[in-house]
Design a protein around this motif. Structure first.
Motif, mmCIF file in Angstrom:
data_model
loop_
_atom_site.group_PDB
_atom_site.id
_atom_site.type_symbol
_atom_site.label_atom_id
_atom_site.label_comp_id
_atom_site.label_asym_id
_atom_site.label_seq_id
_atom_site.Cartn_x
_atom_site.Cartn_y
_atom_site.Cartn_z
ATOM 1 N N ALA A 1 0.843 -1.198 0.000
ATOM 2 C CA ALA A 1 0.000 0.000 0.000
ATOM 3 C C ALA A 1 0.870 1.237 0.000
ATOM 4 O O ALA A 1 2.020 1.218 0.450
ATOM 5 C CB ALA A 1 -0.928 0.006 1.213
ATOM 6 N N MET A 2 0.289 2.328 -0.504
ATOM 7 C CA MET A 2 0.967 3.618 -0.519
ATOM 8 C C MET A 2 0.049 4.693 0.034
ATOM 9 O O MET A 2 -1.122 4.780 -0.343
ATOM 10 C CB MET A 2 1.394 3.994 -1.938
ATOM 11 N N GLU B 1 3.410 -4.503 7.035
ATOM 12 C CA GLU B 1 4.826 -4.154 6.962
ATOM 13 C C GLU B 1 5.214 -3.610 5.597
ATOM 14 O O GLU B 1 6.378 -3.280 5.367
ATOM 15 C CB GLU B 1 5.677 -5.385 7.280
ATOM 16 N N ARG B 2 4.245 -3.513 4.689
ATOM 17 C CA ARG B 2 4.529 -3.056 3.319
ATOM 18 C C ARG B 2 3.667 -1.845 2.979
ATOM 19 O O ARG B 2 2.951 -1.825 1.984
ATOM 20 C CB ARG B 2 4.294 -4.186 2.321
ATOM 21 N N VAL B 3 3.756 -0.827 3.817
ATOM 22 C CA VAL B 3 3.026 0.418 3.601
ATOM 23 C C VAL B 3 4.039 1.551 3.436
ATOM 24 O O VAL B 3 4.780 1.871 4.370
ATOM 25 C CB VAL B 3 2.062 0.732 4.758
ATOM 26 N N GLY B 4 4.097 2.132 2.256
ATOM 27 C CA GLY B 4 5.041 3.204 1.977
ATOM 28 C C GLY B 4 4.349 4.549 1.890
ATOM 29 O O GLY B 4 3.126 4.668 2.032
ATOM 30 N N ARG C 1 5.599 4.557 11.032
ATOM 31 C CA ARG C 1 6.777 4.588 10.150
ATOM 32 C C ARG C 1 6.464 3.943 8.806
ATOM 33 O O ARG C 1 6.085 2.777 8.740
ATOM 34 C CB ARG C 1 7.931 3.841 10.812
ATOM 35 N N PRO C 2 6.645 4.680 7.700
ATOM 36 C CA PRO C 2 6.516 4.043 6.387
ATOM 37 C C PRO C 2 7.652 3.050 6.171
ATOM 38 O O PRO C 2 8.752 3.212 6.715
ATOM 39 C CB PRO C 2 6.628 5.214 5.407
ATOM 40 N N CYS C 3 7.403 2.038 5.354
ATOM 41 C CA CYS C 3 8.479 1.083 5.055
ATOM 42 C C CYS C 3 9.410 1.622 3.981
ATOM 43 O O CYS C 3 10.523 1.118 3.814
ATOM 44 C CB CYS C 3 7.896 -0.259 4.638
ATOM 45 N N PRO D 1 13.259 5.016 7.243
ATOM 46 C CA PRO D 1 13.145 4.073 6.124
ATOM 47 C C PRO D 1 14.044 4.471 4.964
ATOM 48 O O PRO D 1 14.597 5.580 4.944
ATOM 49 C CB PRO D 1 11.669 4.202 5.731
ATOM 50 N N PRO D 2 14.205 3.606 3.976
ATOM 51 C CA PRO D 2 14.906 4.006 2.748
ATOM 52 C C PRO D 2 14.126 5.095 2.016
ATOM 53 O O PRO D 2 12.890 5.119 2.065
ATOM 54 C CB PRO D 2 14.977 2.712 1.936
ATOM 55 N N PHE D 3 14.872 5.977 1.347
ATOM 56 C CA PHE D 3 14.269 7.128 0.668
ATOM 57 C C PHE D 3 14.566 7.099 -0.826
ATOM 58 O O PHE D 3 15.671 6.747 -1.255
ATOM 59 C CB PHE D 3 14.832 8.440 1.221
#
Length: 334
Positions: free
Chosen positions: A101-102, A175-178, A213-215, A263-265
């Motif tokens: 998800a985003m 765990e997969r929400v950005g 926290r976004p992933c 998180p990674p950017f």
């Protein structure tokens, strides 16, 4: 991005959007709509209101929501919304979910929130690639809310937690929400991605037990620094008010608040951006690198500001969504 033109922008997600228009709404408040949605692209009807008892810190007189159609081309919508008294998410469901998800935060200089260009168009593009997308209509800090500087962050934190709280309902992995944001919405995205642990509001229910926290994070041509030398003046004034203290400027400059567990950017900016200097992205990149964090950076010679998808056609920056998608595969978004 190959083959991206006006027709493909309009066609992306037509079937999905038509289905959403007849689906049951998830909130009590309709999405911002107004007039002039492009033909064949009805507005989604599935909505999640953020605050069950009303948004915190409300002024004595709530702002009145108003939608403005800025486009003169009936084939291309360009709506903006002001006076957001009921912050909420509009949901775009994919035909074939990939489990990720985003959260998308459109821009608008903290004076308004763009509906189509940096919201619905991106959502349709992402749902075609399997993402469940939540477009956030966050409160605007200059409209009388208490603790104005934390108002957009509070809405973004609450949105992330609600997405995770309802993950099973939407068939997504919590765990997969950005997160992705544009311009001032890029500041919302970057602030969320660096200050996810900051208590921007008092918890209201079980959803607030979850992480904000976004992933993975993608601030696109973002407002970052509140340093007057490079800040977007309008966003700075509306967020912080007149004559902010150095401490307030620092607290709301994501480049000065990067934690070790950010998180990674993915960072993207055009060097000819005449509204938000590219130095904003470069400062954030430097701060992320200083923490030893993953960061992918793309700078384009030409693109200006606020290009979204529609204003990239025929320019090298046209490829940016595919660059993001390739990068996202190396993160928990998959």
């Amino acid at each position: 991005m190959t083959g991206l033109d006006r027709r493909s922008l309009l066609a992306a997600g037509v079937a999905l959007s038509a289905g959403l228009a007849t689906g049951a709404a998830r909130g009590q408040t309709a999405p911002p709509s107004g007039t002039g949605a492009p033909a064949g692209l009805p507005d989604p009807a599935e909505v999640i209101d953020l605050w069950p008892a009303g948004a915190p810190g409300a002024p004595a007189q709530l702002p009145v929501e108003a939608v403005t159609q800025r486009s003169t081309d009936p084939a291309i919508g360009d709506r903006s919304v002001q006076g957001i008294a009921v912050p909420r998410m509009v949901v775009f469901r994919p035909a074939q979910p990939n489990g990720a998800a985003m959260l998308v935060t459109p821009g608008g200089g903290y004076r308004l929130v763009v509906v189509d260009k940096e919201g619905y168009e991106l959502a349709r593009w992402m749902t075609e690639r399997g993402f469940t997308v939540f477009v956030l209509f966050y409160r605007l800090p200059g409209e009388g809310w208490a603790n104005r500087a934390d108002v957009p962050l509070a809405d973004a934190q609450r949105a992330m937690r609600l997405i995770r709280h309802r993950a099973a309902e939407y068939g997504i992995d919590p765990e997969r929400v950005g997160a992705m944001g544009f311009s001032a919405g890029g500041h919302v995205c970057a602030d969320l991605s660096t200050r996810f642990a900051h208590q921007a509001y008092t918890p209201v229910d079980a959803a607030d037990q979850l992480s904000a926290r976004p992933c993975a994070s993608a601030p696109i041509y973002p407002v970052i620094s509140m340093d007057a030398d490079i800040a977007h003046a309008g966003s700075r004034d509306l967020l912080l008010g007149p004559a902010p203290s150095p401490e307030l400027e620092a607290a709301h400059s994501p480049d000065r608040n990067v934690p070790a567990d950010a998180p990674p950017f993915f960072l993207l900016h055009a060097e000819d951006d005449g509204a938000v200097p590219v130095a904003n992205t470069l400062r954030l990149r430097e701060a992320l690198k200083a923490q030893g964090l993953r960061v992918e950076t793309h700078l384009f010679e030409v693109g200006g500001h606020g290009f979204g998808l529609r204003n990239t056609i025929g320019k090298p920056v046209e490829i940016w969504p595919e660059l993001w998608r390739a990068w996202a595969r190396t993160t928990p978004l998959g």
